[in-house]
Design an enzyme around this catalytic site. Structure first.
Site: not given
Ligand code: IMP
Ligand code: MG
Length: 176
Positions: A40-41, A96-97, A100, A128, A149, A156, A162
């Site tokens: 949803k981000g 993507e939002d 991480d 990040k 975070f 969210d 959000r």
């Molecule tokens: P990844 O797979 O670890 O890159 O995570 C990506 C997803 O985790 C993003 O699309 C977000 O939905 C969520 N996410 C990662 N870091 C944060 C944060 O700091 N705040 C909120 N959601 C996060």
């Molecule tokens: Mg996301």
């Protein structure tokens, strides 16, 4: 609830999305572009970025499982909603939002590549710095942030926040 410190203001976000949209407009002239938002981000980024893309572009969404109520990446990615259309021969831009660990995107890229698109590129509002477990090449990057975070502008904490028009950091205990 704790207090929220603004990390990236509404104005900074909008200026960046304008730049990103203009670059996308230039790069995809004459191409068949499909912009894919990761729910949803990415819903906020999609809506605002879309207004700065001046092309006959199509939009679609995917939904993948995220962290649940935790703030740590589990590494487990599940497709909850797939694309509505075939992507063979199309140029795909995944929006993507935040990136991480990079696990979500690397999984998505792998599963979309199997469908033989002409290309796949990434636009991400936030990433990040330095903590990607898998390297992801972001063609249209927004802002690099620290490991904290963040919430707001689509992001969210336990399903909430959000709708904030800016990106912020929660200070204090978020459950209080
Ligand atoms: P990844 O797979 O670890 O890159 O995570 C990506 C997803 O985790 C993003 O699309 C977000 O939905 C969520 N996410 C990662 N870091 C944060 C944060 O700091 N705040 C909120 N959601 C996060
Ligand atoms: Mg996301």
């Amino acid at each position: 609830m704790g207090t929220i410190r603004t990390l990236i203001s509404e104005e900074e976000i909008q200026a960046k999305l304008k730049e990103m949209g203009e670059a996308i407009t230039e790069d995809y002239q004459g191409k068949e572009l499909l912009v894919v938002g990761v729910l949803k981000g990415a819903f906020m980024v999609m809506a605002d970025l879309a207004r700065h893309i001046d092309l006959p572009v199509e939009f679609d969404f995917m939904a993948v499982s995220s962290y649940g109520a935790s703030t740590q990446s589990s590494g487990v990615v599940r497709i909850l909603k797939d694309l509505d259309q075939e992507i063979a021969g199309k140029d795909i831009l995944i929006v993507e939002d935040i990136i991480d660990s990079g696990l979500t995107l690397s999984y998505l890229i792998k599963s979309l590549n199997v469908r033989k698109p002409a290309s796949i590129a990434i636009a991400a509002l936030l990433w990040k710095e330095g903590i990607q477990r898998v390297p992801i090449e972001v063609k249209y990057p927004g802002f690099s942030i620290g490991p904290e975070f963040v919430i707001g502008y689509g992001l969210d904490y336990a399903g909430k926040y959000r709708n904030l028009p800016y990106v912020g950091v929660m200070e204090g205990n978020p459950d209080e």
